[in-house]
Design an enzyme around this catalytic site. Structure first.
Site, PDB file in Angstrom:
ATOM      1  N   THR A 121       0.832  -1.214   0.000  1.00 14.84           N
ATOM      2  CA  THR A 121       0.000   0.000   0.000  1.00 14.84           C
ATOM      3  C   THR A 121       0.864   1.260   0.000  1.00 14.84           C
ATOM      4  O   THR A 121       0.735   2.124  -0.859  1.00 14.84           O
ATOM      5  CB  THR A 121      -0.908  -0.007   1.255  1.00 14.84           C
ATOM      6  OG1 THR A 121      -1.620  -1.236   1.263  1.00 14.84           O
ATOM      7  CG2 THR A 121      -1.875   1.151   1.260  1.00 14.84           C
ATOM      8  N   VAL A 122       1.752   1.370   0.985  1.00 19.93           N
ATOM      9  CA  VAL A 122       2.544   2.598   1.118  1.00 19.93           C
ATOM     10  C   VAL A 122       3.651   2.639   0.055  1.00 19.93           C
ATOM     11  O   VAL A 122       3.905   3.696  -0.546  1.00 19.93           O
ATOM     12  CB  VAL A 122       3.132   2.729   2.545  1.00 19.93           C
ATOM     13  CG1 VAL A 122       3.874   4.055   2.680  1.00 19.93           C
ATOM     14  CG2 VAL A 122       2.041   2.623   3.599  1.00 19.93           C
TER      15      VAL A 122
ATOM     16  N   LYS B  80       6.150   1.685  12.742  1.00 20.04           N
ATOM     17  CA  LYS B  80       6.046   2.074  14.168  1.00 20.04           C
ATOM     18  C   LYS B  80       6.202   0.880  15.096  1.00 20.04           C
ATOM     19  O   LYS B  80       6.762   0.994  16.187  1.00 20.04           O
ATOM     20  CB  LYS B  80       4.732   2.799  14.448  1.00 20.04           C
ATOM     21  CG  LYS B  80       3.456   2.057  14.086  1.00 20.04           C
ATOM     22  CD  LYS B  80       2.842   2.598  12.831  1.00 20.04           C
ATOM     23  CE  LYS B  80       1.674   1.764  12.366  1.00 20.04           C
ATOM     24  NZ  LYS B  80       1.011   2.294  11.200  1.00 20.04           N
TER      25      LYS B  80
ATOM     26  N   VAL C  99       4.289   7.949  12.851  1.00 21.35           N
ATOM     27  CA  VAL C  99       3.304   8.456  13.818  1.00 21.35           C
ATOM     28  C   VAL C  99       2.401   9.455  13.105  1.00 21.35           C
ATOM     29  O   VAL C  99       2.884  10.431  12.526  1.00 21.35           O
ATOM     30  CB  VAL C  99       3.985   9.159  15.018  1.00 21.35           C
ATOM     31  CG1 VAL C  99       2.948   9.602  16.034  1.00 21.35           C
ATOM     32  CG2 VAL C  99       5.024   8.260  15.662  1.00 21.35           C
TER      33      VAL C  99
ATOM     34  N   ILE D   8       0.548  13.616   8.855  1.00 23.29           N
ATOM     35  CA  ILE D   8       0.729  14.851   9.639  1.00 23.29           C
ATOM     36  C   ILE D   8       2.227  15.007   9.936  1.00 23.29           C
ATOM     37  O   ILE D   8       2.826  14.090  10.483  1.00 23.29           O
ATOM     38  CB  ILE D   8      -0.040  14.793  10.986  1.00 23.29           C
ATOM     39  CG1 ILE D   8      -1.507  14.422  10.756  1.00 23.29           C
ATOM     40  CG2 ILE D   8       0.076  16.115  11.726  1.00 23.29           C
ATOM     41  CD1 ILE D   8      -2.299  14.196  12.036  1.00 23.29           C
TER      42      ILE D   8
ATOM     43  N   GLY E 151     -12.048  -0.461   3.618  1.00 20.40           N
ATOM     44  CA  GLY E 151     -10.587  -0.533   3.496  1.00 20.40           C
ATOM     45  C   GLY E 151      -9.851   0.219   4.592  1.00 20.40           C
ATOM     46  O   GLY E 151      -8.650   0.465   4.495  1.00 20.40           O
TER      47      GLY E 151
ATOM     48  N   ASP F 161      -1.490  -0.492  18.132  1.00 15.49           N
ATOM     49  CA  ASP F 161      -0.936   0.422  17.125  1.00 15.49           C
ATOM     50  C   ASP F 161      -0.782   1.836  17.734  1.00 15.49           C
ATOM     51  O   ASP F 161       0.244   2.486  17.554  1.00 15.49           O
ATOM     52  CB  ASP F 161      -1.865   0.457  15.901  1.00 15.49           C
ATOM     53  CG  ASP F 161      -1.433   1.476  14.876  1.00 15.49           C
ATOM     54  OD1 ASP F 161      -0.474   1.182  14.138  1.00 15.49           O
ATOM     55  OD2 ASP F 161      -2.019   2.580  14.816  1.00 15.49           O
TER      56      ASP F 161
ATOM     57  N   LYS G 175       2.832   4.145  18.623  1.00 16.56           N
ATOM     58  CA  LYS G 175       3.059   5.557  18.286  1.00 16.56           C
ATOM     59  C   LYS G 175       3.332   6.370  19.551  1.00 16.56           C
ATOM     60  O   LYS G 175       4.176   7.273  19.545  1.00 16.56           O
ATOM     61  CB  LYS G 175       1.843   6.103  17.538  1.00 16.56           C
ATOM     62  CG  LYS G 175       1.661   5.424  16.179  1.00 16.56           C
ATOM     63  CD  LYS G 175       0.282   5.659  15.607  1.00 16.56           C
ATOM     64  CE  LYS G 175       0.096   4.947  14.280  1.00 16.56           C
ATOM     65  NZ  LYS G 175      -1.297   4.949  13.823  1.00 16.56           N
TER      66      LYS G 175
HETATM   67  N1  NAP Z   1      -0.974   1.389   5.273  1.00 11.22           N
HETATM   68  C1  NAP Z   1      -0.944   2.504   5.979  1.00 11.22           C
HETATM   69  O1  NAP Z   1      -1.843   3.333   5.900  1.00 11.22           O
HETATM   70  C2  NAP Z   1       0.230   2.780   6.879  1.00 11.22           C
HETATM   71  C3  NAP Z   1       0.237   3.965   7.622  1.00 11.22           C
HETATM   72  C4  NAP Z   1       1.346   4.261   8.439  1.00 11.22           C
HETATM   73  C5  NAP Z   1       2.378   3.357   8.511  1.00 11.22           C
HETATM   74  N2  NAP Z   1       2.317   2.178   7.801  1.00 11.22           N
HETATM   75  C6  NAP Z   1       3.447   1.258   7.922  1.00 11.22           C
HETATM   76  O2  NAP Z   1       4.055   1.131   6.645  1.00 11.22           O
HETATM   77  C7  NAP Z   1       4.601  -0.186   6.504  1.00 11.22           C
HETATM   78  C8  NAP Z   1       4.044  -0.821   5.241  1.00 11.22           C
HETATM   79  O3  NAP Z   1       2.635  -0.889   5.355  1.00 11.22           O
HETATM   80  P1  NAP Z   1       1.692  -1.270   4.111  1.00 11.22           P
HETATM   81  O4  NAP Z   1       0.309  -0.945   4.538  1.00 11.22           O
HETATM   82  O5  NAP Z   1       2.218  -0.697   2.856  1.00 11.22           O
HETATM   83  O6  NAP Z   1       1.892  -2.863   4.103  1.00 11.22           O
HETATM   84  P2  NAP Z   1       1.602  -3.868   2.908  1.00 11.22           P
HETATM   85  O7  NAP Z   1       0.565  -3.315   1.999  1.00 11.22           O
HETATM   86  O8  NAP Z   1       1.376  -5.199   3.516  1.00 11.22           O
HETATM   87  O9  NAP Z   1       2.988  -3.874   2.107  1.00 11.22           O
HETATM   88  C9  NAP Z   1       4.129  -4.578   2.526  1.00 11.22           C
HETATM   89  C10 NAP Z   1       4.712  -5.240   1.300  1.00 11.22           C
HETATM   90  O10 NAP Z   1       5.969  -5.819   1.648  1.00 11.22           O
HETATM   91  C11 NAP Z   1       6.017  -7.106   1.049  1.00 11.22           C
HETATM   92  N3  NAP Z   1       6.990  -7.974   1.713  1.00 11.22           N
HETATM   93  C12 NAP Z   1       6.800  -8.835   2.732  1.00 11.22           C
HETATM   94  N4  NAP Z   1       7.957  -9.474   3.020  1.00 11.22           N
HETATM   95  C13 NAP Z   1       8.880  -9.012   2.160  1.00 11.22           C
HETATM   96  C14 NAP Z   1      10.251  -9.291   1.942  1.00 11.22           C
HETATM   97  N5  NAP Z   1      10.897 -10.203   2.679  1.00 11.22           N
HETATM   98  N6  NAP Z   1      10.896  -8.637   0.955  1.00 11.22           N
HETATM   99  C15 NAP Z   1      10.250  -7.712   0.192  1.00 11.22           C
HETATM  100  N7  NAP Z   1       8.949  -7.412   0.351  1.00 11.22           N
HETATM  101  C16 NAP Z   1       8.278  -8.045   1.322  1.00 11.22           C
HETATM  102  C17 NAP Z   1       4.588  -7.608   1.182  1.00 11.22           C
HETATM  103  O11 NAP Z   1       4.357  -8.693   0.345  1.00 11.22           O
HETATM  104  P3  NAP Z   1       3.151  -9.725   0.731  1.00 11.22           P
HETATM  105  O12 NAP Z   1       1.899  -8.931   0.702  1.00 11.22           O
HETATM  106  O13 NAP Z   1       3.232 -10.757  -0.335  1.00 11.22           O
HETATM  107  O14 NAP Z   1       3.482 -10.254   2.097  1.00 11.22           O
HETATM  108  C18 NAP Z   1       3.806  -6.365   0.767  1.00 11.22           C
HETATM  109  O15 NAP Z   1       3.665  -6.259  -0.623  1.00 11.22           O
HETATM  110  C19 NAP Z   1       4.249  -0.924   7.799  1.00 11.22           C
HETATM  111  O16 NAP Z   1       5.312  -0.844   8.691  1.00 11.22           O
HETATM  112  C20 NAP Z   1       3.065  -0.146   8.329  1.00 11.22           C
HETATM  113  O17 NAP Z   1       2.925  -0.228   9.743  1.00 11.22           O
HETATM  114  C21 NAP Z   1       1.269   1.874   6.998  1.00 11.22           C
END
Ligand code: NAP
Length: 433
Positions: free
Chosen positions: A13-14, A105, A132, A136, A187, A201, A205
């Site tokens: 996602t990110v 985080k 965090v 923002i 979502g 979570d 933070k």
């Molecule tokens: N989403 C938000 O709104 C948000 C907000 C603030 C902070 N964050 C933080 O941002 C980070 C990412 O979040 P996200 O929502 O983007 O997560 P996500 O959508 O699950 O993306 C993570 C990606 O990393 C891949 N991955 C897993 N193991 C891996 C490896 N060994 N090598 C390379 N890629 C690998 C995953 O593949 P698979 O799906 O195949 O496992 C997935 O595509 C997290 O730490 C989260 O806490 C997210």
């Protein structure tokens, strides 16, 4: 113009949001920052999945370690998440002296001391604006805007999923599990929402905020963490009638040499600034000694808000690399000590209590006697017109300020009484004092 190579780990996602942001605003960033960000490599497990952005397939790989080691990669962006493989990736990048940007985080709350020490040892940086309150720019506000101030307290609505659920429950009167399902369908909540709704979570933070403000690492196990799972619609409705709303709040306050650090649902007066923070929005109210109160508001999660924060860190690091500056820009204090959490039993607050009591003469007298023996004085009592459960009716008390330890002791005695129908619901009233 100097080019800075980016290696992205995690194209989820990110990660996809970061790619989209750099593709969309790369020229603007180059104009503003005087450096060009170039995506050199992207690592993910699944290279076939549609990420909603177009990239040259030759930069995709399964091998994150090869991205980290690639000499063309100047900055490593960790967006894999979790506390296992992400830790390995981050420590490896730092070992090679490469700065890291992360939104993780959970990892920083659990292993922050180790990660920051590794950055320090290798003379490089870890930046985490997105960790965090997502979009923002709170980390910058704390580490730069308020660098001249002592931070007295921070109160934050830091989890968009919980705030969305609570807003639905109070605005539309839907029960908790229905609101959760709606959040998942929209979502805003994970299929496994435990990390959000059980308060963890938000706690991650809060730990990072304490680290930034006070230079102390607090083990998560030392924190009092309560989530919103199963919060009754009935309590939200009683609170509304009393002039309050319910929010999941992180509180970070310095008390002497200790930190009062907690996450719990609280009642907030309806007219308070934080009461109007609804839906997936986050807000943090900071009180500091020179400037006074400042409020930070915006989207705390999601692909674009989080990506915006990640890219802002990348730009800071790219500027530093381009100018050859040896300045450290990681926004953490120079030395991190292990902090002590203030005993929550000593915290003084007002409380909302909902008891399940028989509708009989003398009952209130017995309850008030127990509260009185524990030094708790009552501000109001309301026998509500709520649903009668068997021979019990809901009775809502609002107390004057009392120690949490005394309130819990009184409730243990009250809930052990035969006449009491079910466990008393206690929610702290946050007066921001
Ligand atoms: N989403 C938000 O709104 C948000 C907000 C603030 C902070 N964050 C933080 O941002 C980070 C990412 O979040 P996200 O929502 O983007 O997560 P996500 O959508 O699950 O993306 C993570 C990606 O990393 C891949 N991955 C897993 N193991 C891996 C490896 N060994 N090598 C390379 N890629 C690998 C995953 O593949 P698979 O799906 O195949 O496992 C997935 O595509 C997290 O730490 C989260 O806490 C997210």
């Amino acid at each position: 113009m100097r080019e800075i190579g980016i290696g992205l780990l995690g194209f989820g996602t990110v990660g996809a949001g970061v790619v989209e942001c750099i593709q969309k605003n790369g020229n603007l960033i180059a104009e503003r920052a005087g450096v060009r960000l170039v995506l050199r490599k992207i690592a993910d497990v699944d290279l076939k999945r549609n990420r909603g952005v177009k990239v040259d397939r030759s930069i995709l790989t399964n091998d994150a370690m090869s991205v980290i080691a690639d000499p063309a990669v100047d900055i490593v962006v960790e967006l894999v998440g979790g506390t296992t493989i992400a830790r390995t990736f981050m420590l490896e990048a730092l070992r090679l002296g490469k700065p890291v940007v992360t939104a993780n985080k959970a990892l920083l709350a659990k292993c922050g001391k180790e990660v920051f020490a590794a950055a320090d040892k290798n003379g490089t940086d870890v930046c985490f604006e997105a960790a965090v309150a997502g979009g923002i720019p709170l980390i910058r506000a704390l580490s730069r805007g308020l660098v001249a101030d002592n931070i007295e307290s921070m109160h934050g609505i830091l989890n968009g999923t919980c705030n969305y659920i609570l807003t639905k429950m109070s605005g539309e009167g839907v029960p908790f599990y229905e609101a959760l399902q709606e959040a998942q369908a929209a979502g805003f909540a994970e299929a496994n929402p435990g990390l959000d709704i059980d308060g963890h979570d938000t706690a991650h933070k809060a730990v990072i905020l304490a680290l930034l403000a006070y230079g102390v690492g607090i083990p998560l196990s030392a924190m009092r963490i309560e989530g919103i799972r199963g919060l009754a619609r009935e309590d939200i409705e009683h609170a509304r009638k009393l002039g309050y709303c319910v929010k999941l709040l992180a509180s970070v306050r310095r008390i002497g040499n200790e930190v009062d650090l907690r996450v719990s649902p609280v009642l907030i007066q309806a007219g308070h600034m934080l009461a109007s923070v609804n839906g997936v929005f986050n807000a943090v109210l900071v009180r500091s000694d020179v400037v006074g109160e400042t409020l930070y508001y915006g989207k705390g999660a999601g692909r674009r808000p989080t990506a915006s924060a990640v890219v802002s860190d990348i730009v800071d690091l790219a500027r530093k690399l381009a100018t050859g500056s040896t300045d450290r820009i990681s926004p953490f204090p120079r030395s991190i000590k292990t902090g002590k959490v203030h005993d929550p039993r000593q915290i003084v607050s007002r409380y909302y209590l909902r008891m399940s009591l028989p509708d009989k003469p003398g009952v209130l007298g017995r309850i008030c006697a127990v509260l009185g023996r524990n030094g708790i004085s009552i501000a109001s009592v309301r026998q509500t017109d709520g649903v009668k459960t068997g021979r019990h009716v809901p009775v809502v008390f609002v107390t004057h300020s009392a120690k949490e330890g005394s309130v819990d002791a009184a409730l243990r005695q009250i809930d052990a009484m035969k006449m009491v129908g079910s466990r008393t619901i206690r929610i702290r009233i946050e007066d921001f004092e």
